[in-house]
Design an enzyme around this catalytic site. Sequence first.
Site, mmCIF file in Angstrom:
data_model
loop_
_atom_site.group_PDB
_atom_site.id
_atom_site.type_symbol
_atom_site.label_atom_id
_atom_site.label_comp_id
_atom_site.label_asym_id
_atom_site.label_seq_id
_atom_site.Cartn_x
_atom_site.Cartn_y
_atom_site.Cartn_z
ATOM 1 N NE ARG A 262 6.630 -2.045 6.370
ATOM 2 C CZ ARG A 262 5.328 -1.844 6.588
ATOM 3 N NH1 ARG A 262 4.517 -1.651 5.564
ATOM 4 N NH2 ARG A 262 4.858 -1.869 7.814
ATOM 5 N NE ARG B 230 5.656 0.699 10.319
ATOM 6 C CZ ARG B 230 4.426 0.664 9.837
ATOM 7 N NH1 ARG B 230 4.183 1.147 8.629
ATOM 8 N NH2 ARG B 230 3.444 0.145 10.531
ATOM 9 N NE ARG C 198 -4.663 -0.394 10.766
ATOM 10 C CZ ARG C 198 -3.594 0.176 10.223
ATOM 11 N NH1 ARG C 198 -3.676 1.360 9.686
ATOM 12 N NH2 ARG C 198 -2.453 -0.463 10.212
ATOM 13 N NE ARG D 6 1.590 -3.519 11.964
ATOM 14 C CZ ARG D 6 2.743 -3.633 11.310
ATOM 15 N NH1 ARG D 6 3.762 -4.268 11.834
ATOM 16 N NH2 ARG D 6 2.869 -3.101 10.125
ATOM 17 C CE LYS E 296 -2.495 -0.483 3.755
ATOM 18 N NZ LYS E 296 -2.148 -1.767 4.372
#
Length: 218
Positions: free
Chosen positions: A130, A162, A93, A173, A17
Amino acid sequence: MTSGARLVILGRQGAGKGTQCVRLSRHFVVPHISTGDMLRAAVREDTEVGIAVKEIMDTGGLVGDTTMVALVQKRISLDDARTRGYILDGFPRTVFQAQAFDEMSVDQPLHVVLDLVVPREMVVQRLSARRVCRDCGANFTASGVEPRPWTCENCGGDVVHRADDTPEAINRRLDLYESQTAPLIEFYGRTGRLVEINGVGSPDDVFSRVTTAVDARR
Ligand code: AMP
């Protein structure tokens, strides 16, 4: 130049995304509104909201609906979003957030909601590798031989790992995505606003699928 659009991008964490949103924002010349980026900035700046949400974010939980709705309402009422539109990334969300968003955007409704579909097994590995630009949100993949410090090739910002891209937080998550966010697919599908996009493939291929879908709805 194509310009102006009001879009929501759904999809599992790690579905690409972030990368697509950065490109879409340039393509349609609209602000990329990432609630995750907004919250991370609040944490860095030690604001009241930042202090309240840090632990929830680090452990992969969801910040309360009321906080999120207030944050987004404020952001979409700014001039750039009112005149050009926006790409909403990471919001809504929950069904509660989606309903609240519909109420606050009655005069400027969404053109389309895109669901970037990538299987869960594929995203866990991607998320672990990532790295993200703190300033523009561009995503990169770590290979183990990165420059230190790592500077974003798009904007010169810091590229970081992150705090919530750990295996435990990633799994939490993804579980929350299934229980809280996946129901939005039905919510938007029922009202004819959803387009599913196959998110598997090169970023260029996915981008072309996404822009084709948006152009058909604007
Ligand atoms: P993201 O960058 O979109 O993956 O968001 C990072 C984290 O910020 C999430 O794991 C949540 O803790 C929090 N967050 C971002 N957007 C929302 C939202 N719409 N509702 C609740 N929590 C959110």
